[in-house]
Design a protein around this motif. Structure first.
Motif, PDB file in Angstrom:
ATOM      1  N   VAL A 114      58.266 -55.286 -20.185  1.00  0.00           N
ATOM      2  CA  VAL A 114      57.468 -54.271 -19.493  1.00  0.00           C
ATOM      3  C   VAL A 114      57.637 -54.415 -17.985  1.00  0.00           C
ATOM      4  N   GLY A 117      60.987 -53.033 -16.969  1.00  0.00           N
ATOM      5  CA  GLY A 117      60.960 -51.583 -16.866  1.00  0.00           C
ATOM      6  C   GLY A 117      60.245 -51.107 -15.626  1.00  0.00           C
ATOM      7  N   LEU A 118      59.155 -51.792 -15.277  1.00  0.00           N
ATOM      8  CA  LEU A 118      58.404 -51.421 -14.080  1.00  0.00           C
ATOM      9  C   LEU A 118      59.250 -51.613 -12.821  1.00  0.00           C
ATOM     10  N   VAL A 121      61.348 -48.658 -12.373  1.00  0.00           N
ATOM     11  CA  VAL A 121      60.546 -47.528 -11.873  1.00  0.00           C
ATOM     12  C   VAL A 121      60.325 -47.657 -10.371  1.00  0.00           C
ATOM     13  N   SER A 221      60.050 -48.237 -23.082  1.00  0.00           N
ATOM     14  CA  SER A 221      58.820 -47.442 -23.060  1.00  0.00           C
ATOM     15  C   SER A 221      58.410 -47.100 -21.639  1.00  0.00           C
ATOM     16  N   VAL A 222      58.595 -48.023 -20.702  1.00  0.00           N
ATOM     17  CA  VAL A 222      58.181 -47.800 -19.315  1.00  0.00           C
ATOM     18  C   VAL A 222      59.062 -46.763 -18.633  1.00  0.00           C
TER      19      VAL A 222
END
Length: 284
Positions: A114, A117-118, A121, A221-222
């Motif tokens: 997670v 992924g962040l 972003v 998912s992120v």
């Protein structure tokens, strides 16, 4: 302890202890492996075979399967090239930053998917460091296929390298040096000496890398945005289906379950072939 005739017993524990340990292991496997597997298929076929197969006629499901194959199809070859190159460099050469490279290879094991992924972003998102420049040039990474491929590649890139590094270190450099001294070029040495020696470890790493790539959830998912039919992979699609159609969710989940079983069978076969080849080499 020795038996009559000079044969040593493998262990000194009484038979009931060995039976107890085997029984505990079998119960553990039944509770945490076979029962969940059976539950997945039981739920998938709860409304019959027709409902099961109808679950795959949904265009959104087909798009999720297609995107998963695309992400794995790009991430695995990239990690294959990186893993072989990194393992070759680490095991065959000494250079500044070698310890740092080994640490970076292990980074996805220590960082939550997670968080990974962040980070993407924060780098490529609309409000991220490179976001305005990407928007000006009409380049989409986050909430698009490139972001999913990047996230999948990141979380899976240690598998091939980590499988090859100890194997190539154990083999040493003597065979490559002998080939070079006999006039072989670097590429000839790599393809005719190095690759045959690492083929089973390489295949093992590819199998694990592919299984993780197709089953990754957190990082994908992120960065995906959960756009139906566009950025949902199989795990993300299953999450959405579970709140709408439980049978369809478990039906699609059987794809990942079958992938896990195939991966386990291939892993066992690779280990068996590697052990058999090693025994043959020792006998010769």
């Amino acid at each position: 302890m020795e038996r009559p005739g000079g044969h040593r017993r493998p262990t000194a524990e009484p038979p009931w202890v060995r039976r107890l340990l085997i029984g505990v292991a079998l119960v553990f496997l039944a509770i945490f492996l076979w029962v969940p597997l059976a539950a997945v298929f039981a739920q998938a076929f709860a409304k019959g075979a027709k409902a099961y197969f109808d679950s795959f006629n949904d265009p959104v499901t087909f798009a999720a399967v297609k995107l998963t194959l695309i992400a794995a199809g790009i991430a695995v070859p990239l990690n294959l090239v990186f893993g072989v190159a990194a393992a070759w460099a680490i095991s065959k050469f000494n250079f500044p930053g070698k310890s740092l490279l080994i640490t970076l290879i292990d980074l996805p094991f220590s960082v939550s998917p997670v968080i990974a992924g962040l980070i993407y972003v924060l780098l490529f998102g609309a409000q991220g460091l490179l976001g305005p420049w990407l928007i000006d040039h009409d380049i989409r990474i986050i909430f698009a296929v490139p972001g999913i491929v990047l996230a999948t590649t990141f979380v899976t890139f240690p598998f091939v390298a980590r499988e090859l590094i100890p194997l190539m270190q154990a083999q040493g450099r003597s065979e490559e040096e002998a080939a070079l001294s006999l006039g072989a070029s670097g590429w000839q040495t790599f393809w005719r000496v190095t690759v045959p020696n690492i083929k089973w470890g390489l295949l093992y790493g590819i199998i694990l890398c592919n299984a993780r790539a197709m089953g990754e959830f957190g990082a994908v998912s992120v960065v995906s945005g959960h756009i139906r039919g566009e950025t949902n992979t199989i795990p993300l699609h299953i999450e959405i289906l579970y709140s709408e159609n439980v049978v369809a969710a478990f039906a699609v989940a059987t794809l990942l379950t079958l992938l896990a079983l195939v991966t386990l069978c291939l892993k066992t076969w690779v280990e068996w072939r590697a052990a058999a080849e090693s025994q043959t080499a020792e006998a010769e």
